[in-house]
Design a protein around this motif. Sequence first.
Motif, short mmCIF file in Angstrom:
data_model
loop_
_atom_site.label_atom_id
_atom_site.label_comp_id
_atom_site.label_asym_id
_atom_site.label_seq_id
_atom_site.Cartn_x
_atom_site.Cartn_y
_atom_site.Cartn_z
N ALA A 170 0.81 -1.21 0.00
CA ALA A 170 0.00 0.00 0.00
C ALA A 170 0.85 1.26 0.00
CB ALA A 170 -0.94 -0.01 1.21
N LEU A 171 1.92 1.27 0.78
CA LEU A 171 2.75 2.47 0.84
C LEU A 171 3.50 2.70 -0.47
CD1 LEU A 171 3.74 4.87 2.51
CD2 LEU A 171 5.67 3.45 3.22
N ALA A 172 4.06 1.64 -1.05
CA ALA A 172 4.77 1.80 -2.32
C ALA A 172 3.82 2.28 -3.41
CB ALA A 172 5.42 0.46 -2.72
N PHE A 173 2.62 1.72 -3.45
CA PHE A 173 1.61 2.11 -4.45
C PHE A 173 1.26 3.59 -4.29
CE2 PHE A 173 -2.94 1.23 -6.10
CZ PHE A 173 -2.56 1.55 -7.40
N TYR A 174 1.08 4.02 -3.06
CA TYR A 174 0.74 5.42 -2.79
C TYR A 174 1.89 6.35 -3.20
CZ TYR A 174 0.08 9.71 -0.11
OH TYR A 174 -0.04 11.03 0.26
N LEU A 175 3.11 6.00 -2.82
CA LEU A 175 4.25 6.85 -3.14
C LEU A 175 4.46 6.93 -4.65
CD1 LEU A 175 6.76 5.73 -0.37
CD2 LEU A 175 5.48 7.87 -0.48
N ALA A 176 4.22 5.82 -5.34
CA ALA A 176 4.36 5.83 -6.79
C ALA A 176 3.36 6.77 -7.45
CB ALA A 176 4.17 4.41 -7.33
N LYS A 177 2.19 6.90 -6.86
CA LYS A 177 1.15 7.75 -7.44
C LYS A 177 1.29 9.21 -7.06
CE LYS A 177 -2.39 5.17 -6.02
NZ LYS A 177 -3.78 4.67 -5.89
N THR A 178 2.07 9.51 -6.04
CA THR A 178 2.10 10.89 -5.52
C THR A 178 3.47 11.54 -5.56
OG1 THR A 178 2.43 10.02 -3.26
CG2 THR A 178 0.16 10.44 -3.97
N THR A 179 4.49 10.83 -6.03
CA THR A 179 5.84 11.38 -5.99
C THR A 179 6.39 11.55 -7.40
OG1 THR A 179 6.20 10.18 -3.93
CG2 THR A 179 8.15 11.09 -5.02
N GLU A 180 6.89 12.72 -7.69
CA GLU A 180 7.54 12.98 -8.97
C GLU A 180 9.03 12.79 -8.79
OE1 GLU A 180 6.07 13.51 -11.75
OE2 GLU A 180 4.03 13.66 -10.96
N ALA A 181 9.55 11.72 -9.35
CA ALA A 181 10.98 11.45 -9.23
C ALA A 181 11.37 10.40 -10.26
CB ALA A 181 11.33 10.95 -7.82
N GLU A 239 -3.16 6.32 7.60
CA GLU A 239 -3.08 7.73 8.01
C GLU A 239 -2.25 8.53 7.02
OE1 GLU A 239 -2.20 9.98 12.17
OE2 GLU A 239 -0.61 8.65 11.46
N ARG A 240 -1.14 7.97 6.60
CA ARG A 240 -0.27 8.65 5.64
C ARG A 240 -1.03 8.97 4.36
NH1 ARG A 240 5.46 7.99 4.82
NH2 ARG A 240 6.07 9.27 3.05
N ILE A 241 -1.80 8.02 3.88
CA ILE A 241 -2.56 8.22 2.63
C ILE A 241 -3.67 9.24 2.82
CG2 ILE A 241 -4.08 7.08 0.97
CD1 ILE A 241 -2.47 4.49 1.51
N LEU A 242 -4.47 9.08 3.87
CA LEU A 242 -5.65 9.93 4.05
C LEU A 242 -5.28 11.35 4.46
CD1 LEU A 242 -8.24 7.49 5.65
CD2 LEU A 242 -7.88 8.09 3.24
N GLN A 243 -4.13 11.52 5.09
CA GLN A 243 -3.68 12.87 5.42
C GLN A 243 -2.88 13.49 4.29
OE1 GLN A 243 -1.61 13.02 9.17
NE2 GLN A 243 -3.50 12.81 10.36
N GLY A 244 -2.52 12.67 3.30
CA GLY A 244 -1.74 13.17 2.17
C GLY A 244 -2.62 13.46 0.98
N VAL A 245 -2.79 12.44 0.13
CA VAL A 245 -3.61 12.61 -1.07
C VAL A 245 -4.68 11.52 -1.05
CG1 VAL A 245 -3.57 12.90 -3.58
CG2 VAL A 245 -1.50 13.38 -2.25
N PRO A 246 -5.75 11.73 -0.29
CA PRO A 246 -6.74 10.66 -0.08
C PRO A 246 -7.44 10.20 -1.35
CG PRO A 246 -7.53 12.77 0.78
CD PRO A 246 -6.09 12.96 0.44
N GLU A 247 -7.52 11.06 -2.36
CA GLU A 247 -8.22 10.67 -3.59
C GLU A 247 -7.48 9.57 -4.35
OE1 GLU A 247 -6.14 14.69 -4.33
OE2 GLU A 247 -7.29 13.68 -2.74
N THR A 248 -6.24 9.28 -3.98
CA THR A 248 -5.50 8.20 -4.64
C THR A 248 -5.91 6.82 -4.11
OG1 THR A 248 -3.69 8.26 -3.02
CG2 THR A 248 -3.50 9.71 -4.94
N LEU A 249 -6.63 6.77 -3.02
CA LEU A 249 -6.98 5.49 -2.41
C LEU A 249 -8.13 4.83 -3.16
CD1 LEU A 249 -6.48 3.52 -0.04
CD2 LEU A 249 -8.22 4.79 1.24
#
Length: 453
Positions: A37-48, A154-164
Amino acid sequence: MEDYLQACRAALQGSRPLHVVLGNEACDLDSMVSSLALAFYLAKTTEAEEVFVPVLNIKRSELPLRGDNAFFLQKVHIAESLLIFRDEIDLHALHQAGRLTLTLVDHHILPISDAALENAIAEVLDHRPIEQKRCPPCHVTVELVGSCTTLVTERILQGVPETLDRQTAALLHGTIILDCVNMDLNIGKATPKDKKYVEKLEALFPDLPDRKDIFDSLQKAKFDVSGLTTEQMLRKDQKTITRQGISVAISAIYMDLEAFLQRPGLIADLHAFCQAHSYDALVAMTIFFNTHNEPVRQLAVFCPHAALRTTICGALERSHSPSLKLTPAPSSHPNLQAYLQGNTQVSRKKLLPLLQGALSACSDSMTIPSGQPETRGVSREQVDMELDRAGAPLISGLSQDEEDPPLPPTPMNSLVDECPLDQGLPKLSAEAIFEKCSQISLSQTPSASLPKK
């Protein structure tokens, strides 16, 4: 998530730098889902440039030993073939090539074999107290919640919740419920934060499975050992500690000790298991329910080395904080000592510091020689003197009573382990049981984007 995981596998064949989100070596459900879940979230929200890749920290062949993991993946329609396992990626080669960054979830200490990777760690997310002397020098977040997936949620919902998406939400929701024993307040696993984020997930996705239904099905899958060999049973839920050059395996066995000890060829299997993995001793902690649906714990210490066996047994018998209330049980083999454990609230998590202390107390004269097992007699008085000289708790950064462990003054990491029945069990149905807490509390890190589904 399927398209994303396919892209991760393709990235292994490329030349881009990889940011691996790595769970602990037990690869329990909490560890696996936190990584995915964390890797999937970071992949969708990080430009790198780097690619975020979840890696399961076991060999692919070991996934069938994690019945709840395999069951849940099938339930949420994620094919096992899409996952990346530790034996399918060479982290050391990537690190030497300057292409590796690590985020650790649900643990914070790399094993000795991975010590060279420590300076690749960029972040740690854990949910239990940390071993301060071995904390990697990176950004670490720790919070004492029931499940590491709560912190990922928490990390997802406090960050970019629409990615969930619903699939990821189902993974997070089911894992928190399993770790927190269906949010049962009588057992005490769930914290207010765990409860908060389970409710948030249910509010966002009202069609998520009923809590009791998902808990019962995951719990049943987790404790199903039918068809497993002795080695598979030992590896299914195993931790390893090493002190003074001595390695001890601690395995949770989900059956009655008497039935386990009566398995055909057991002693030969235990010998083979220890030799194959270079373990000097094995501690088996059995867990099952009696006819009144009450939890029963038992212990077996297998060790061909007389001095080490006496040291370990002495430490467990003498412990007062916590007291295991051990009663010796019949054993027909001189290298195996069996016990009934009167205090069922002492889980493997609480046993680990006792064993670490016992190994740390071993003097040079007690060091296990290579080759043949040690057979000379060692008196209990000698062992007691060694343990008393070393003192307790012997392990800096670990409280002996982990019921209310203090947070460290600065963010750090934690022990990777937990075991069913940690808080004991109320007189409920056999399904309403124990289970572990998990580990790791992240913050934010940059890295790559991949195709999302």
